[in-house]
Design a protein around this motif. Structure first.
Motif, PDB file in Angstrom:
ATOM      1  N   MET A 266     -21.673  27.664  24.701  1.00  0.00           N
ATOM      2  CA  MET A 266     -20.283  27.979  25.062  1.00  0.00           C
ATOM      3  C   MET A 266     -19.526  26.710  25.417  1.00  0.00           C
ATOM      4  N   LEU A 267     -20.146  25.868  26.223  1.00  0.00           N
ATOM      5  CA  LEU A 267     -19.488  24.640  26.653  1.00  0.00           C
ATOM      6  C   LEU A 267     -19.252  23.699  25.473  1.00  0.00           C
ATOM      7  N   ARG A 268     -20.280  23.470  24.666  1.00  0.00           N
ATOM      8  CA  ARG A 268     -20.143  22.553  23.533  1.00  0.00           C
ATOM      9  C   ARG A 268     -19.141  23.067  22.499  1.00  0.00           C
ATOM     10  N   SER A 269     -19.193  24.368  22.237  1.00  0.00           N
ATOM     11  CA  SER A 269     -18.288  24.954  21.239  1.00  0.00           C
ATOM     12  C   SER A 269     -16.854  24.940  21.736  1.00  0.00           C
ATOM     13  N   PHE A 270     -16.676  25.187  23.039  1.00  0.00           N
ATOM     14  CA  PHE A 270     -15.327  25.176  23.611  1.00  0.00           C
ATOM     15  C   PHE A 270     -14.710  23.783  23.483  1.00  0.00           C
ATOM     16  N   ILE A 271     -15.475  22.755  23.816  1.00  0.00           N
ATOM     17  CA  ILE A 271     -14.958  21.384  23.734  1.00  0.00           C
ATOM     18  C   ILE A 271     -14.641  21.030  22.279  1.00  0.00           C
ATOM     19  N   TRP A 272     -15.536  21.388  21.361  1.00  0.00           N
ATOM     20  CA  TRP A 272     -15.319  21.091  19.937  1.00  0.00           C
ATOM     21  C   TRP A 272     -14.059  21.785  19.430  1.00  0.00           C
ATOM     22  N   ALA A 273     -13.899  23.058  19.806  1.00  0.00           N
ATOM     23  CA  ALA A 273     -12.726  23.810  19.351  1.00  0.00           C
ATOM     24  C   ALA A 273     -11.448  23.276  19.983  1.00  0.00           C
ATOM     25  N   PHE A 274     -11.517  22.917  21.259  1.00  0.00           N
ATOM     26  CA  PHE A 274     -10.320  22.424  21.955  1.00  0.00           C
ATOM     27  C   PHE A 274      -9.839  21.119  21.330  1.00  0.00           C
ATOM     28  N   MET A 275     -10.770  20.258  20.960  1.00  0.00           N
ATOM     29  CA  MET A 275     -10.393  18.995  20.318  1.00  0.00           C
ATOM     30  C   MET A 275      -9.812  19.218  18.922  1.00  0.00           C
ATOM     31  N   THR A 276     -10.072  20.388  18.363  1.00  0.00           N
ATOM     32  CA  THR A 276      -9.506  20.733  17.053  1.00  0.00           C
ATOM     33  C   THR A 276      -8.150  21.403  17.199  1.00  0.00           C
ATOM     34  N   TYR A 277      -8.053  22.370  18.109  1.00  0.00           N
ATOM     35  CA  TYR A 277      -6.830  23.172  18.243  1.00  0.00           C
ATOM     36  C   TYR A 277      -5.693  22.427  18.930  1.00  0.00           C
ATOM     37  N   LEU A 278      -6.010  21.610  19.944  1.00  0.00           N
ATOM     38  CA  LEU A 278      -4.953  20.972  20.721  1.00  0.00           C
ATOM     39  C   LEU A 278      -4.046  20.085  19.863  1.00  0.00           C
ATOM     40  N   PRO A 279      -4.578  19.178  19.028  1.00  0.00           N
ATOM     41  CA  PRO A 279      -3.670  18.360  18.201  1.00  0.00           C
ATOM     42  C   PRO A 279      -2.790  19.208  17.276  1.00  0.00           C
ATOM     43  N   LEU A 280      -3.350  20.296  16.732  1.00  0.00           N
ATOM     44  CA  LEU A 280      -2.557  21.152  15.841  1.00  0.00           C
ATOM     45  C   LEU A 280      -1.422  21.823  16.593  1.00  0.00           C
ATOM     46  N   ASN A 281      -1.738  22.375  17.762  1.00  0.00           N
ATOM     47  CA  ASN A 281      -0.700  23.055  18.537  1.00  0.00           C
ATOM     48  C   ASN A 281       0.343  22.081  19.072  1.00  0.00           C
ATOM     49  N   LEU A 282      -0.081  20.869  19.421  1.00  0.00           N
ATOM     50  CA  LEU A 282       0.878  19.858  19.866  1.00  0.00           C
ATOM     51  C   LEU A 282       1.803  19.449  18.720  1.00  0.00           C
ATOM     52  N   ALA A 283       1.252  19.343  17.516  1.00  0.00           N
ATOM     53  CA  ALA A 283       2.073  19.001  16.355  1.00  0.00           C
ATOM     54  C   ALA A 283       3.118  20.087  16.091  1.00  0.00           C
ATOM     55  N   ILE A 284       2.718  21.343  16.257  1.00  0.00           N
ATOM     56  CA  ILE A 284       3.661  22.450  16.070  1.00  0.00           C
ATOM     57  C   ILE A 284       4.751  22.429  17.137  1.00  0.00           C
ATOM     58  N   SER A 285       4.367  22.089  18.362  1.00  0.00           N
ATOM     59  CA  SER A 285       5.343  22.075  19.457  1.00  0.00           C
ATOM     60  C   SER A 285       6.378  20.962  19.296  1.00  0.00           C
ATOM     61  N   LEU A 286       6.093  19.953  18.467  1.00  0.00           N
ATOM     62  CA  LEU A 286       7.041  18.853  18.265  1.00  0.00           C
ATOM     63  C   LEU A 286       8.296  19.291  17.517  1.00  0.00           C
ATOM     64  N   ARG A 287       8.248  20.468  16.877  1.00  0.00           N
ATOM     65  CA  ARG A 287       9.446  20.977  16.207  1.00  0.00           C
ATOM     66  C   ARG A 287      10.567  21.241  17.210  1.00  0.00           C
ATOM     67  N   ASN A 288      10.179  21.633  18.418  1.00  0.00           N
ATOM     68  CA  ASN A 288      11.154  21.875  19.480  1.00  0.00           C
ATOM     69  C   ASN A 288      10.548  21.384  20.795  1.00  0.00           C
ATOM     70  N   PRO A 289      10.468  20.059  20.979  1.00  0.00           N
ATOM     71  CA  PRO A 289       9.746  19.507  22.134  1.00  0.00           C
ATOM     72  C   PRO A 289      10.396  19.858  23.464  1.00  0.00           C
TER      73      PRO A 289
END
Length: 485
Positions: free
Chosen positions: A321-344
């Motif tokens: 759970m811990l390893r998968s959560f960290i791996w997924a978070f490092m994947t999802y966070l940059p994508l969601n941050l990139a999407i949020s840049l449309r209306n920062p």
């Protein structure tokens, strides 16, 4: 400067574009642009990331760097006639343009249909024709993956010829069929629910079923996909297999052993010369070599499945759970941050962080439940329910333990919000159906696939025009924006 000021010029350009293009052609243009962007953007991103990675590692830094030729090839490839952008334009544009002559034809024939029914029928037929022709356009492109050399006997001796197989557009067809079924079943259920609610006879079981439908679809779909990933990965796209393997972080030798157990190449209590498969793992993870011997270890200890996390199934689940959560978070966070840049803004930043945490928890739970489901069947519940004889251990490790993990993993979707459950379940359902059907089939049967796609696309497009709220998720929003006159 306010956000509305920044957006207004783009809004004005959009209105100017709408004025210069006839309204009848606007859906066609929008569909082509969207199809071109969706087909080239992922390939461009992959090319860019690969190029940057090579430059960082000083690989292929030569005057004839293939980056720009590859870039031009991707951009030009999207413009070819038999590609996805043209398909989108033909489907959307054809459904719009065919509707006018068909409407006049049905009017002249004087059908007994009411005016609204005539409009619906005309739209359905127009889209059916456009969908049939547009899919035939895609299918007409030859592919090496669907071409095979066949040798056969003739009076003049043995000859070889190329044989074409169908199935290249199967994923697209299953996507359309899934969405059409979702519309039809959803409409029938909605009418039943309204009728029973008005009569006061809607039961709590029916209410629960309504709330859990998307989760159940996702869970069943994921069970089929994960089963295929373990036992028949050739039924899944290569990129899908690669991504699941990366997320699951599994040792390939463990998958090999599971497949050989499934197909009888490894048998408990019988020397079949396969002990080396897991004994190599045991050596790498500092485990006793007899743990990997099917003659001496009946069944294999769960510690082998844990791959170095110790003997405790619960500790292994927590560490996963811990390893998968960290791996997924490092994947999802940059994508969601990139999407949020449309209306920062601070609010969009918080939304990106919250969405990343939720999605990471979902994916981490998915992987954890898959592995712990295997341990539950092998160690915690299986021996109590079935017994621990050699035949039962063989039965358990030949498929029941994987079935347990597959069945549990998908219910992690309950951690996502309702909207995401909708989109994710409808995204994976076509891929699950694809595991039940052949990836290639004889060309003589291709008309059946074309018929299924045309009828499904006609149903979806007609519903977008008549009952837009019935086409759920992101697809409904995209089609409403594309088909808007």
């Amino acid at each position: 400067m306010s956000g509305s000021t920044l957006i207004r010029p783009q809004h004005d350009r959009s209105r100017l574009l709408d004025k210069t293009i006839p309204s009848l052609l606007q859906p066609l243009i929008r569909a082509y642009v969207l199809g071109y962007a969706s087909s080239t953007a992922p390939r461009l991103l992959t090319l860019l990331l690969t190029h940057l990675s090579r430059r960082r590692k000083n690989i292929d830094i030569r005057p004839n760097d293939p980056f720009f030729p590859s870039l031009l090839a991707i951009l030009r490839g999207g413009l070819e006639l038999q590609r996805f952008p043209t398909f989108c334009a033909a489907l959307v544009g054809g459904s719009t343009l065919f509707e006018i002559p068909l409407r006049n034809l049905f009017f002249q024939l004087g059908t007994r249909l009411t005016s609204s029914a005539r409009f619906r029928f005309t739209r359905w037929v127009a889209t059916f024709v456009a969908a049939w022709l547009s899919l035939k356009l895609l299918q007409s492109k030859k592919s090496e993956a669907f071409t095979e050399c066949v040798t056969y006997d003739t009076p003049d001796g043995r000859q070889t010829r190329l044989k074409q197989f169908a199935g290249r557009t199967m994923d697209l067809t299953l996507f359309a069929v899934t969405r059409a079924l979702d519309i039809m079943v959803g409409e029938l259920w909605s009418r039943r629910k309204l009728r029973k609610t008005a009569a006061g006879t809607l039961t709590s079981v029916e209410k629960l079923t309504s709330r859990l439908t998307d989760s159940a679809i996702f869970s069943i779909s994921c069970a089929l996909i994960m089963w295929a990933w373990v036992y028949s990965p050739d039924r899944l796209p290569h990129s899908y297999v690669k991504w699941i393997k990366s997320a699951a972080a599994v040792d390939e030798r463990l998958l090999t052993a599971l497949r050989r157990m499934r197909y009888g190449e490894i048998k408990y209590g019988v020397e079949t010369g396969q002990a080396h498969v897991l004994q190599g793992m045991c050596k790498d993870y500092d485990l006793p070599l007899n743990y990997g011997d099917p003659v001496k270890s009946i069944p294999f200890p769960c510690e082998v499945v844990h791959m170095g996390s110790g003997p405790s199934c619960e500790y292994h689940a927590a560490s996963r759970m811990l390893r998968s959560f960290i791996w997924a978070f490092m994947t999802y966070l940059p994508l969601n941050l990139a999407i949020s840049l449309r209306n920062p803004s601070l609010r969009s930043l918080k939304r990106a962080l919250k969405s990343s945490l939720r999605s990471s928890a979902f994916l981490g739970s998915f992987i954890t439940l898959f592995y712990y489901g295997i341990c539950l069947a092998r160690t915690r519940l299986g021996p109590r329910l079935l017994g621990s004889s050699t035949s039962k251990c063989q039965q358990m490790d030949s498929g029941l333990c994987i079935a347990s993990g597959c069945s549990l993993s998908g219910w992690s979707i309950l951690l996502e919000n309702g909207g995401r459950r909708q989109d994710i379940s409808l995204f994976v359902a076509p891929r699950a159906l694809a595991t039940l059907l052949p990836r290639r089939y004889p060309m003589e049967s291709q008309w059946r696939e074309t018929l299924a796609f045309a009828a499904s696309a006609a149903t979806v497009f007609t519903c977008v025009k008549e009952r837009p709220e019935r086409v759920r998720g992101v697809l409904g929003k995209v089609l409403r924006s594309v088909l808007a006159a």
